[in-house]
Design a protein around this motif. Structure first.
Motif, PDB file in Angstrom:
ATOM      1  N   SER A 335       0.804  -1.226   0.000  1.00  0.00           N
ATOM      2  CA  SER A 335       0.000   0.000   0.000  1.00  0.00           C
ATOM      3  C   SER A 335       0.837   1.276   0.000  1.00  0.00           C
ATOM      4  O   SER A 335       0.287   2.379   0.051  1.00  0.00           O
ATOM      5  N   ASP A 347      -5.187  -1.249 -13.932  1.00  0.00           N
ATOM      6  CA  ASP A 347      -6.093  -2.397 -14.057  1.00  0.00           C
ATOM      7  C   ASP A 347      -5.380  -3.701 -13.695  1.00  0.00           C
ATOM      8  O   ASP A 347      -5.966  -4.587 -13.059  1.00  0.00           O
ATOM      9  N   LYS A 350      -5.068  -3.988  -9.916  1.00  0.00           N
ATOM     10  CA  LYS A 350      -6.363  -4.339  -9.330  1.00  0.00           C
ATOM     11  C   LYS A 350      -6.680  -5.822  -9.546  1.00  0.00           C
ATOM     12  O   LYS A 350      -7.174  -6.509  -8.639  1.00  0.00           O
ATOM     13  N   GLU A 351      -6.402  -6.302 -10.755  1.00  0.00           N
ATOM     14  CA  GLU A 351      -6.679  -7.706 -11.077  1.00  0.00           C
ATOM     15  C   GLU A 351      -5.852  -8.647 -10.206  1.00  0.00           C
ATOM     16  O   GLU A 351      -6.367  -9.643  -9.677  1.00  0.00           O
ATOM     17  N   GLU A 352      -4.547  -8.338 -10.034  1.00  0.00           N
ATOM     18  CA  GLU A 352      -3.696  -9.177  -9.188  1.00  0.00           C
ATOM     19  C   GLU A 352      -4.134  -9.112  -7.739  1.00  0.00           C
ATOM     20  O   GLU A 352      -4.126 -10.115  -7.026  1.00  0.00           O
ATOM     21  N   ALA A 353      -4.496  -7.914  -7.290  1.00  0.00           N
ATOM     22  CA  ALA A 353      -4.946  -7.755  -5.902  1.00  0.00           C
ATOM     23  C   ALA A 353      -6.194  -8.578  -5.637  1.00  0.00           C
ATOM     24  O   ALA A 353      -6.344  -9.185  -4.558  1.00  0.00           O
ATOM     25  N   GLU A 354      -7.082  -8.651  -6.614  1.00  0.00           N
ATOM     26  CA  GLU A 354      -8.292  -9.446  -6.456  1.00  0.00           C
ATOM     27  C   GLU A 354      -7.958 -10.934  -6.403  1.00  0.00           C
ATOM     28  O   GLU A 354      -8.547 -11.694  -5.628  1.00  0.00           O
ATOM     29  N   LYS A 355      -7.014 -11.354  -7.218  1.00  0.00           N
ATOM     30  CA  LYS A 355      -6.589 -12.762  -7.190  1.00  0.00           C
ATOM     31  C   LYS A 355      -5.996 -13.119  -5.830  1.00  0.00           C
ATOM     32  O   LYS A 355      -6.241 -14.194  -5.284  1.00  0.00           O
ATOM     33  N   ARG A 357      -6.656 -11.617  -2.999  1.00  0.00           N
ATOM     34  CA  ARG A 357      -7.754 -11.633  -1.999  1.00  0.00           C
ATOM     35  C   ARG A 357      -8.464 -12.969  -2.009  1.00  0.00           C
ATOM     36  O   ARG A 357      -8.781 -13.546  -0.950  1.00  0.00           O
ATOM     37  N   LYS A 358      -8.726 -13.500  -3.198  1.00  0.00           N
ATOM     38  CA  LYS A 358      -9.438 -14.766  -3.305  1.00  0.00           C
ATOM     39  C   LYS A 358      -8.643 -15.929  -2.735  1.00  0.00           C
ATOM     40  O   LYS A 358      -9.197 -16.912  -2.244  1.00  0.00           O
ATOM     41  N   GLU A 361      -9.519 -16.153   0.939  1.00  0.00           N
ATOM     42  CA  GLU A 361     -10.912 -16.249   1.363  1.00  0.00           C
ATOM     43  C   GLU A 361     -11.141 -17.505   2.192  1.00  0.00           C
ATOM     44  O   GLU A 361     -10.569 -18.562   1.915  1.00  0.00           O
TER      45      GLU A 361
END
Length: 362
Positions: A335, A347, A350-355, A357-358, A361
């Motif tokens: 951060s 983009d 963001k895409e890597e950050a979402e991966k 996060r998953k 989970e």
């Protein structure tokens, strides 16, 4: 001064050092001798004899100990002792031809070459050991350590005890494991401009594929070694990682590097070696205040611009082709770094950050 030398098959260095018994003073950063003694004279005499014997052997006249003793006006026993000195300390490849009754070099490239080292250059020798870390896990590592130890051994005892190598530590990037055969084959093919074949595992594959290339240039980036060359399979210039190569073979066919080839067209010397990435991106990164000092002191590229904001944050802008490397760098900063542009990089982050996060989970 005392001339000391060492030599290995491909590197020969002589330089002058100062014995403990001599007092000296500095003048224009060069050591000036102000005294001497019997020991100093003896060592200078030995140095001259060794250089004379070296020159006579290189003349290919096959001199023997008796002939050399007459020329030098010393005993043949002294000459034989000098020959042993050349063999043991200087690694001189001396052999005796019984038919011609004289000494000769088994390697024509060997010779003793005088080289003067001033105090700053002797200090720089101490830095060499740290730079050997760049060659870790390669076939050259042990050879370079051997060369460095011979350099240090050739210094006087005072210089050995005060060498900078004892006071400097170089922490290199993690090194890839490279097959020794691959490393030596690539460099030899590069030197002789010969084609080379090998089995290669692309990043996206689980199997090895056969490749044949013309090696044009070698790059080491953060401990990882790559060769850039014309790939016959792709019919284009490509980049290959040494760590993912095996079963290399140097071929007989030679080649000529194209006159318009420039390795800088295929890599970014600051960020990466992704030869397939040719599009230039204008990158703007905003570093948080807590890492502002890092951003101000770090040099990311030659063409960067840096602006410190009123709140202590720092904006860094530059152009690069190495999209993948920049993405990895930004992600590694967490951060503390925000991408301002380009949109493609925003983009991708963001895409890597979402991966990520998953992955975590519940």
């Amino acid at each position: 001064m005392i001339c000391k030398s060492f030599s290995c098959k491909s590197l020969k260095i002589d330089f002058f050092v100062i014995p403990d018994i001599i007092l000296g003073m500095k003048q224009n950063n060069t050591v000036v001798i102000t005294g001497g003694g019997a020991k100093n004279l003896e060592q200078k005499t030995l140095s001259r004899r060794l250089r004379f014997i070296d020159a006579e052997i290189r003349s290919k006249t096959y001199p023997n100990a008796v002939v050399l003793s007459h020329l030098l006006e010393v005993s043949s026993r002294t000459v034989r002792r000098d020959i042993e000195e050349l063999k043991l300390f200087y690694n001189a490849p001396i052999a005796f031809d019984k038919v011609k009754n004289g000494y000769y070099y088994t390697e024509d490239s060997f010779y003793i070459k005088d080289m003067f080292f001033n105090e700053s250059e002797i200090d720089a020798i101490g830095l060499l050991e740290s730079s050997i870390a760049l060659w870790k896990n390669t076939i050259a590592e042990n050879v370079l350590h051997s060369i460095f130890q011979k350099l240090i051994a050739s210094l006087d005892s005072y210089s050995q005890k005060n060498t900078l190598s004892r006071k400097i530590t170089y922490i290199s990037a993690p090194q890839s494991n490279i097959c020794n055969t691959v490393f030596s084959d690539v460099f030899l093919a590069l030197k002789e401009q010969k084609e080379i074949s090998f089995a290669y595992r692309p990043l996206q594959k689980q199997t090895f594929l056969e490749r044949k290339i013309q090696p044009y240039h070698v790059v080491c980036q953060r401990g990882n070694w790559y060769v850039i060359g014309f790939d016959y399979y792709k019919e284009a210039i490509r980049l290959f990682s040494f760590a993912r190569m095996k079963d290399s073979h140097i071929l007989d066919k030679t080649f000529t590097v194209p006159e318009d080839f420039d390795y800088r067209d295929w890599i970014d010397e600051n960020f990466g070696v992704y030869a397939s990435e040719q599009d230039v991106y204008k990158v703007r990164l905003l570093f948080a205040r807590e890492v502002g000092a890092f951003a101000l002191s770090e040099k990311f590229t030659e063409n960067q611009s840096v602006e410190e904001k009123a709140d202590g944050s720092v904006e860094v802008s530059f152009a690069t082709t190495q999209f993948s490397e920049i993405l990895r760098f930004v992600l590694s900063q967490g951060s503390t770094v925000r991408v301002l542009e380009p949109e493609e990089l925003i983009d991708a982050v963001k895409e890597e950050a979402e991966k990520v996060r998953k992955l975590y989970e519940a």
